[in-house]
Structure formats: structure tokens, C-alpha cells
Motif scaffolding. Structure first.
Motif, PDB file in Angstrom:
ATOM      1  N   ARG A 290      40.655  33.080   4.386  1.00 20.52           N
ATOM      2  CA  ARG A 290      40.426  34.289   3.583  1.00 20.52           C
ATOM      3  C   ARG A 290      41.674  35.165   3.611  1.00 20.52           C
ATOM      4  O   ARG A 290      42.188  35.485   4.687  1.00 20.52           O
ATOM      5  N   VAL A 291      42.175  35.519   2.456  1.00 20.84           N
ATOM      6  CA  VAL A 291      43.377  36.351   2.371  1.00 20.84           C
ATOM      7  C   VAL A 291      43.145  37.506   1.410  1.00 20.84           C
ATOM      8  O   VAL A 291      42.256  37.465   0.558  1.00 20.84           O
ATOM      9  N   ARG A 292      43.952  38.517   1.580  1.00 21.65           N
ATOM     10  CA  ARG A 292      43.997  39.607   0.603  1.00 21.65           C
ATOM     11  C   ARG A 292      45.460  39.764   0.231  1.00 21.65           C
ATOM     12  O   ARG A 292      46.322  39.809   1.116  1.00 21.65           O
ATOM     13  N   LEU A 293      45.788  39.760  -1.040  1.00 23.47           N
ATOM     14  CA  LEU A 293      47.179  39.807  -1.468  1.00 23.47           C
ATOM     15  C   LEU A 293      47.445  41.099  -2.223  1.00 23.47           C
ATOM     16  O   LEU A 293      46.618  41.525  -3.028  1.00 23.47           O
ATOM     17  N   GLU A 294      48.592  41.683  -1.938  1.00 25.75           N
ATOM     18  CA  GLU A 294      49.022  42.850  -2.710  1.00 25.75           C
ATOM     19  C   GLU A 294      50.187  42.386  -3.545  1.00 25.75           C
ATOM     20  O   GLU A 294      51.340  42.484  -3.125  1.00 25.75           O
ATOM     21  N   ALA A 295      49.898  41.803  -4.669  1.00 20.86           N
ATOM     22  CA  ALA A 295      50.962  41.208  -5.471  1.00 20.86           C
ATOM     23  C   ALA A 295      50.585  41.279  -6.946  1.00 20.86           C
ATOM     24  O   ALA A 295      49.428  41.124  -7.322  1.00 20.86           O
ATOM     25  N   TRP A 296      51.622  41.507  -7.731  1.00 18.56           N
ATOM     26  CA  TRP A 296      51.445  41.698  -9.167  1.00 18.56           C
ATOM     27  C   TRP A 296      50.807  40.489  -9.837  1.00 18.56           C
ATOM     28  O   TRP A 296      49.847  40.608 -10.589  1.00 18.56           O
ATOM     29  N   ARG A 297      51.344  39.319  -9.561  1.00 24.83           N
ATOM     30  CA  ARG A 297      50.831  38.143 -10.278  1.00 24.83           C
ATOM     31  C   ARG A 297      49.413  37.810  -9.844  1.00 24.83           C
ATOM     32  O   ARG A 297      48.588  37.386 -10.657  1.00 24.83           O
ATOM     33  N   ASN A 298      49.129  37.999  -8.563  1.00 23.68           N
ATOM     34  CA  ASN A 298      47.775  37.771  -8.090  1.00 23.68           C
ATOM     35  C   ASN A 298      46.795  38.677  -8.839  1.00 23.68           C
ATOM     36  O   ASN A 298      45.721  38.235  -9.278  1.00 23.68           O
ATOM     37  N   ALA A 299      47.172  39.943  -8.989  1.00 26.44           N
ATOM     38  CA  ALA A 299      46.295  40.892  -9.678  1.00 26.44           C
ATOM     39  C   ALA A 299      46.087  40.468 -11.132  1.00 26.44           C
ATOM     40  O   ALA A 299      44.969  40.485 -11.655  1.00 26.44           O
ATOM     41  N   GLN A 300      47.182  40.066 -11.758  1.00 24.96           N
ATOM     42  CA  GLN A 300      47.085  39.666 -13.158  1.00 24.96           C
ATOM     43  C   GLN A 300      46.196  38.426 -13.330  1.00 24.96           C
ATOM     44  O   GLN A 300      45.309  38.391 -14.172  1.00 24.96           O
ATOM     45  N   GLN A 301      46.440  37.431 -12.498  1.00 26.47           N
ATOM     46  CA  GLN A 301      45.687  36.183 -12.652  1.00 26.47           C
ATOM     47  C   GLN A 301      44.233  36.345 -12.242  1.00 26.47           C
ATOM     48  O   GLN A 301      43.338  35.772 -12.865  1.00 26.47           O
ATOM     49  N   GLN A 302      44.002  37.142 -11.190  1.00 24.92           N
ATOM     50  CA  GLN A 302      42.610  37.352 -10.797  1.00 24.92           C
ATOM     51  C   GLN A 302      41.861  38.179 -11.837  1.00 24.92           C
ATOM     52  O   GLN A 302      40.683  37.930 -12.088  1.00 24.92           O
ATOM     53  N   GLY A 303      42.534  39.134 -12.443  1.00 21.66           N
ATOM     54  CA  GLY A 303      41.895  39.922 -13.501  1.00 21.66           C
ATOM     55  C   GLY A 303      41.429  39.016 -14.634  1.00 21.66           C
ATOM     56  O   GLY A 303      40.283  39.092 -15.094  1.00 21.66           O
ATOM     57  N   ALA A 304      42.313  38.133 -15.058  1.00 18.37           N
ATOM     58  CA  ALA A 304      41.974  37.231 -16.158  1.00 18.37           C
ATOM     59  C   ALA A 304      40.852  36.274 -15.752  1.00 18.37           C
ATOM     60  O   ALA A 304      39.934  36.005 -16.530  1.00 18.37           O
ATOM     61  N   LEU A 305      40.910  35.772 -14.526  1.00 14.98           N
ATOM     62  CA  LEU A 305      39.882  34.832 -14.080  1.00 14.98           C
ATOM     63  C   LEU A 305      38.526  35.529 -13.929  1.00 14.98           C
ATOM     64  O   LEU A 305      37.485  34.985 -14.316  1.00 14.98           O
ATOM     65  N   ALA A 306      38.560  36.756 -13.381  1.00 15.30           N
ATOM     66  CA  ALA A 306      37.311  37.501 -13.236  1.00 15.30           C
ATOM     67  C   ALA A 306      36.665  37.702 -14.605  1.00 15.30           C
ATOM     68  O   ALA A 306      35.443  37.553 -14.760  1.00 15.30           O
ATOM     69  N   ALA A 307      37.485  38.004 -15.608  1.00 16.31           N
ATOM     70  CA  ALA A 307      36.945  38.209 -16.956  1.00 16.31           C
ATOM     71  C   ALA A 307      36.255  36.930 -17.452  1.00 16.31           C
ATOM     72  O   ALA A 307      35.141  36.976 -17.982  1.00 16.31           O
ATOM     73  N   ARG A 308      36.914  35.808 -17.248  1.00 17.77           N
ATOM     74  CA  ARG A 308      36.307  34.551 -17.708  1.00 17.77           C
ATOM     75  C   ARG A 308      34.995  34.291 -16.961  1.00 17.77           C
ATOM     76  O   ARG A 308      34.014  33.845 -17.556  1.00 17.77           O
ATOM     77  N   ASN A 309      34.982  34.594 -15.681  1.00 14.82           N
ATOM     78  CA  ASN A 309      33.765  34.342 -14.906  1.00 14.82           C
ATOM     79  C   ASN A 309      32.671  35.359 -15.205  1.00 14.82           C
ATOM     80  O   ASN A 309      31.487  35.048 -15.098  1.00 14.82           O
ATOM     81  N   MET A 310      33.052  36.572 -15.595  1.00 15.00           N
ATOM     82  CA  MET A 310      32.042  37.548 -16.042  1.00 15.00           C
ATOM     83  C   MET A 310      31.340  37.018 -17.291  1.00 15.00           C
ATOM     84  O   MET A 310      30.199  37.348 -17.574  1.00 15.00           O
ATOM     85  N   LEU A 311      32.059  36.175 -18.031  1.00 10.49           N
ATOM     86  CA  LEU A 311      31.483  35.578 -19.235  1.00 10.49           C
ATOM     87  C   LEU A 311      30.846  34.223 -18.931  1.00 10.49           C
ATOM     88  O   LEU A 311      30.448  33.502 -19.838  1.00 10.49           O
ATOM     89  N   GLY A 312      30.802  33.857 -17.640  1.00 14.05           N
ATOM     90  CA  GLY A 312      30.050  32.660 -17.256  1.00 14.05           C
ATOM     91  C   GLY A 312      30.861  31.395 -17.051  1.00 14.05           C
ATOM     92  O   GLY A 312      30.299  30.309 -16.923  1.00 14.05           O
ATOM     93  N   ALA A 313      32.190  31.503 -17.010  1.00 11.90           N
ATOM     94  CA  ALA A 313      33.009  30.283 -16.915  1.00 11.90           C
ATOM     95  C   ALA A 313      32.832  29.555 -15.578  1.00 11.90           C
ATOM     96  O   ALA A 313      32.925  28.330 -15.524  1.00 11.90           O
ATOM     97  N   GLY A 314      32.596  30.303 -14.500  1.00 15.23           N
ATOM     98  CA  GLY A 314      32.396  29.660 -13.200  1.00 15.23           C
ATOM     99  C   GLY A 314      33.627  28.965 -12.648  1.00 15.23           C
ATOM    100  O   GLY A 314      33.519  27.970 -11.935  1.00 15.23           O
ATOM    101  N   GLU A 315      34.817  29.486 -12.954  1.00  8.72           N
ATOM    102  CA  GLU A 315      36.057  28.856 -12.472  1.00  8.72           C
ATOM    103  C   GLU A 315      36.408  29.357 -11.072  1.00  8.72           C
ATOM    104  O   GLU A 315      36.182  30.519 -10.751  1.00  8.72           O
ATOM    105  N   ALA A 316      37.023  28.492 -10.277  1.00 15.85           N
ATOM    106  CA  ALA A 316      37.478  28.887  -8.947  1.00 15.85           C
ATOM    107  C   ALA A 316      38.931  29.344  -9.024  1.00 15.85           C
ATOM    108  O   ALA A 316      39.728  28.779  -9.783  1.00 15.85           O
ATOM    109  N   TYR A 317      39.266  30.358  -8.230  1.00 12.91           N
ATOM    110  CA  TYR A 317      40.645  30.835  -8.176  1.00 12.91           C
ATOM    111  C   TYR A 317      41.438  29.907  -7.266  1.00 12.91           C
ATOM    112  O   TYR A 317      41.106  29.753  -6.091  1.00 12.91           O
ATOM    113  N   ALA A 318      42.474  29.285  -7.792  1.00  7.24           N
ATOM    114  CA  ALA A 318      43.188  28.272  -7.013  1.00  7.24           C
ATOM    115  C   ALA A 318      44.693  28.486  -7.029  1.00  7.24           C
ATOM    116  O   ALA A 318      45.448  27.600  -6.673  1.00  7.24           O
ATOM    117  N   ALA A 319      45.133  29.682  -7.443  1.00 10.79           N
ATOM    118  CA  ALA A 319      46.574  29.908  -7.565  1.00 10.79           C
ATOM    119  C   ALA A 319      47.241  29.943  -6.190  1.00 10.79           C
ATOM    120  O   ALA A 319      46.635  30.311  -5.195  1.00 10.79           O
TER     121      ALA A 319
END
Lengths: 411, 103
Positions: A290-319
């Protein structure tokens, strides 16, 4: 009465804003509300501490999305609004002015806040650095002849030190640890950067704690453990950041070094997601650590992934974790988690250096590099792909700069 | 007025790679596709003015070294956040082992 529910995003930083935009890009047609606690439209934080635009009077506000663009995407942007409470049972977010937002899915992108130094609480010449307004306040006090003390030799402190020096200030950096950048950057790379700062005329004091702060009308004085005193016009405190979790905690969400989410960025409430600096998440590539990252790209990619999963995509974050820093024209990049490695292979690019971090079984777990401009960018980027592919390339190939790392990718 | 200028020798660029070419105060990126065809674009990323020649070529895309914005270097098409403005492309021809671009 039935309310029109929609998607609510709390936090208009990188993660939240990317999520709101991504919801629209994915064709979501319902209501999207983006709640930010600053007055500004969503903006990029990385340029604020870096040297770019050193000649300008004020830091550049680089919008992620302007008010016009948000309006055109039919995203309702509420600025200067700090969400007061979440009611998970009702599916609502209440704002301080009484507004109640009804959500189908909620995303928390509340970010992190500078860690406070209690002894500085009453000080007028001490500042923290996180927001555009912070950057403006500090910039106003920097200039030829001004004296700046920076407490903490992490990325924020060192980037600020470099840009303050470029503006002609006298800069002293105070670090309690025996060296700079102890978190996530190997000693050899940190040493290159340390030498470059000193060459630029910045004084770095390692192994020095601040034991007291006194002020008069013009000057702040920092008493150090060695007995020395550093006097400055302004002291900037950069001793790390803590995740902003108060809203989530009050709503009863699980917290574990940030808002705890699963690999799909879902919190302990299935209708609430979290992304970016505020959340901790499991990294499958590193055994679910378990990690917590303070990084620009992490925030950007997680934001986009969260949006897809809010719409039901069910994708895992693997960056693969990745971050960069620019100081005095040197570019530093780290991909992966160096502390997962047990041995280091050096790749000397002649004026630039890349270190590969290997696990006991020879698997590549991280790369870190430093060099002028973007000299190490390509190698670090390819390493990231190798890490994602769980590669264990021959150490001899990694060490030889004439071997293109791309040739080690399984195609 | 557009003119053809010599950018590099064919052997200066490996297949699936890119080099930087500066001319008359401007900067360009010259690419060689995995199939050996040559292409040219503006040298700086449209997001934050970073030299794309420091980036990574994979198949038909160039990825900016700074924020990983990607472009199709054959068409200049921006391929998603954080890049949204397309790259300008330039005609390329080969003559006697040299690569020329029309700028």
C-alpha cells in the motif's frame, strides 16, 4: 421529492479536474459538479515551485481547464467552496453555504496539505508552499538581495531554493536528515544535486534541526541544533505533506495513511472513490504494497481511472510510480520504488546518470536518473515499461549505454 | 516561403527513433519509423515547449519526455491529455543519403 443526482467531485486539483473532464470524454451526460476550495480555476501545481518564468513578476497560473472550458464541457465548477460534510446514507455532500449536492458517485480528490511546524504557528515571516496564492506570497518577497531560509530539503524546498537563487536571493536550506532527499532518491543522485545547489551558491545545512524561531519586524531567526543561527527575510517550511482526510474520516470511510482505496480506487463505501495525493492504494506490481504518492502523473492518471470506474469500468490501477523534478537545469526522474531494490546497476551516460534498482531475484523494480534537461527521460521511461512487464534484464545490458533499453522490451 | 533544407543523413537516425534538428532559430524533430520512413514535426511539445527529440518513439508515436503527452508523428495528431494541440508536420524527402524537410 426526487433530486437530480449526478457525479460530484470534491477537490479541483489535478486528480479531481481530470476526473471531471474524463467523465465527459467518456460520454457521461448527467450532472457533473466540481467543488474546489480555491478561488482560481483548476491549475497545474508543478510549475509553481520550479524555475520557469523566473523573470516574471508573478508565477504563471497554468490552467488545467479554464472556466470557459469547464462551462463548455457542462461541468459545474464551484470555487472557494470547501465541502463541509458527506452523508453516505443519503448520498449527499453539504457545502458551508447550505447547498446540498446529491451524488450517484462521489470522488474525493482532496489532496495533501503542508505538514505544519508548530513552533512557527505564530510567526509572520514563515510561509508554507502548496497553492498558487502561497507561490504569489513567497514570490513577492524574493528578489536580489533578499534572504531566504528553507526548512526541509525535499523536492519543494529544493525547487524553491533553486528558483529563489535564480532571482538573486541568498538561500540557506536546513535539513534535519544527514543528506538531502532521503525519501525515494538514492544517495548518489542526491549527491549530484547537492553539489549543483552548492555550485549555484546555495548553502545546504544537513543534520541540523530547528530548535527555535524568533522574529522582529524585518527578520526571522532560526536557531539550529549546532548552536548556529540563520537570519532571513522569509523562512519557507517544506517538511512534507499530509493527506487531507478530515471529510472522509467524518463520513466513516477507512483511513490508512490517507483515504484507503482498493485497486479500483474505491473507498470503503462503494459509491465513493478517492484519487491523487489524498489516498493510499495497493500496488499489484509490488506485491500489493500500500502506497500513497504525491505526484502529478499519479494524480492525473488516478483521476482519469476513477472517472472510468465511477461509470462502471472496474479497471485496476496498475501504473508504475513516476515523478520528476527540475533544479538548476538538471532533470531528475524516478520510476518505480527504489526502496524495493537490493542492488544497484549504474548506467553512465557521460554527464548524466541512470541507476537501476534490482530485487534479489534480478527483477527491475525502479530506475532513478539525473542529467541536464531531459537527458535521462527516455531511459527512465523505458525502464518504467520494463518494470510494468516484470522484466529481469541482464545487468550487463543495463550498464552499457550503447545498448538501447528499448531493445530489452519484449515485443 | 517554403524551402527544402538538409536536416541529417539517413544513417543519423535509427529506425523507430528521433533526432533534433535546429535551423534558423527554429527547432524540429526528425523521425524514422520502424519501417524506415522519415517524418518531421515541430521540435517542441505543444504542452510545455519541451524538446520532443528527448522523448521516446514507439511505433508511430512520439511521447514527450516531460509529461508523456503523445503525438502521432506521421500526422501530428495529439493523442490525449495532457496534450490537446496537434503538432505541425513538414514534408520530407530523401536525396543521396540525406534527409530534407520543407519548412
Amino acid at each position: 421529492m426526487a433530486h437530480a443526482r449526478g457525479m460530484v467531485v470534491v477537490g479541483a486539483g489535478e486528480a479531481g479536474t481530470r476526473a471531471a473532464l474524463c467523465l465527459r470524454e467518456r460520454g457521461y451526460a448527467g450532472r457533473v459538479t466540481l467543488v474546489g476550495d480555491e478561488v482560481h480555476p483548476p491549475y497545474e501545481r508543478p510549475p509553481l515551485s520550479k524555475g520557469a518564468g523566473a523573470a516574471d513578476a508573478l508565477p504563471e497560473l497554468k490552467a488545467i481547464s479554464t472556466r470557459e472550458q469547464l462551462a463548455a464541457a457542462n461541468i459545474e465548477f464551484l470555487h472557494s467552496a470547501r465541502a463541509a460534510a458527506i452523508d453516505p446514507a443519503e448520498g449527499t455532500v453539504r457545502l458551508p453555504n447550505g447547498t446540498v449536492l446529491f451524488y450517484d458517485k462521489l470522488l474525493l480528490g482532496t489532496g495533501a496539505a503542508p505538514r505544519r511546524l508548530p513552533m512557527a504557528d505564530a510567526a509572520r515571516h514563515c510561509a508554507y508552499f502548496r497553492t498558487y496564492d502561497d507561490a504569489v506570497a513567497i514570490r513577492r518577497r524574493l528578489g536580489p538581495g533578499s534572504r531566504v531560509a528553507i526548512i526541509g530539503a525535499g523536492f519543494i524546498g529544493l525547487e524553491l531554493a533553486a528558483s529563489a537563487r535564480e532571482r538573486g536571493a541568498t538561500v540557506t536550506v536546513i535539513e534535519a536528515q544527514p543528506r538531502i532527499l532521503t525519501r525515494g532518491v538514492p544517495a548518489e543522485i542526491a549527491a549530484v544535486l547537492h553539489a549543483r545547489h552548492e555550485e549555484a551558491g546555495i548553502e545546504i545545512l544537513c543534520g541540523e534541526g530547528v530548535t527555535g524561531i524568533t522574529e522582529d519586524a524585518e527578520t526571522v531567526r532560526l536557531a539550529l541544533t549546532s548552536g548556529r543561527t540563520v537570519a532571513a527575510d522569509i523562512a519557507v517550511i517544506g517538511i512534507g505533506a499530509t493527506p487531507v482526510t478530515g471529510l472522509a474520516e467524518a463520513a466513516g470511510l477507512a483511513i490508512d495513511n490517507g483515504i484507503a482505496v482498493d485497486d479500483a480506487l474505491r473507498t470503503s463505501d462503494p459509491h465513493i472513490f478517492a484519487a491523487g495525493d489524498c489516498c493510499s492504494f495497493p500496488l499489484a506490481l509490488y506485491g500489493g504494497r500500500r502506497v500513497r504518492l504525491e505526484a502529478w502523473r499519479n494524480a492525473q492518471q488516478q483521476g482519469a481511472l476513477a472517472a472510468r470506474n465511477m461509470l462502471g469500468a472496474g479497471e485496476a490501477y496498475a501504473a508504475v510510480p513516476w515523478f520528476w523534478s527540475d533544479q538548476h537545469g538538471l532533470g531528475l526522474q524516478v520510476a518505480g520504488l527504489p526502496d524495493e531494490g537490493c542492488c544497484i546497476v549504474r548506467r553512465d551516460l557521460g554527464g548524466a546518470l541512470v541507476l537501476f534498482h534490482l530485487s534479489a531475484d534480478g527483477r527491475l523494480v525502479a530506475a532513478s536518473g539525473i542529467g541536464p534537461g531531459h537527458a535521462v527521460a527516455r531511459d527512465v521511461r523505458v525502464t518504467e515499461m520494463l518494470i510494468a512487464g516484470r522484466a529481469a534484464p541482464p545487468a550487463g545490458d543495463l550498464a552499457r549505454p550503447e545498448v538501447k533499453l528499448k531493445s530489452l522490451l519484449a515485443r | 516561403m517554403a524551402e527544402w533544407v538538409q536536416a541529417c543523413g539517413e544513417s543519423d537516425v535509427d529506425p523507430e527513433d528521433v533526432i533534433r534538428f535546429d535551423h534558423d532559430g527554429r527547432t524540429f524533430a526528425v523521425y524514422r519509423s520502424p519501417e524506415g520512413e522519415f517524418f518531421a514535426t515541430d521540435g517542441l511539445c505543444t504542452h510545455e515547449k519541451v524538446h520532443l527529440a528527448d522523448g521516446l518513439v514507439m511505433d508511430e508515436t512520439i511521447e514527450c519526455p516531460k509529461h508523456n503527452g503523445r503525438f502521432d508523428y506521421k500526422s501530428g495528431q495529439a493523442m490525449g491529455a495532457p496534450v490537446c494541440v496537434n503538432l505541425k508536420t513538414y514534408p520530407v524527402k530523401r536525396e543521396g543519403g540525406q534527409v530534407l524537410i520543407e519548412i
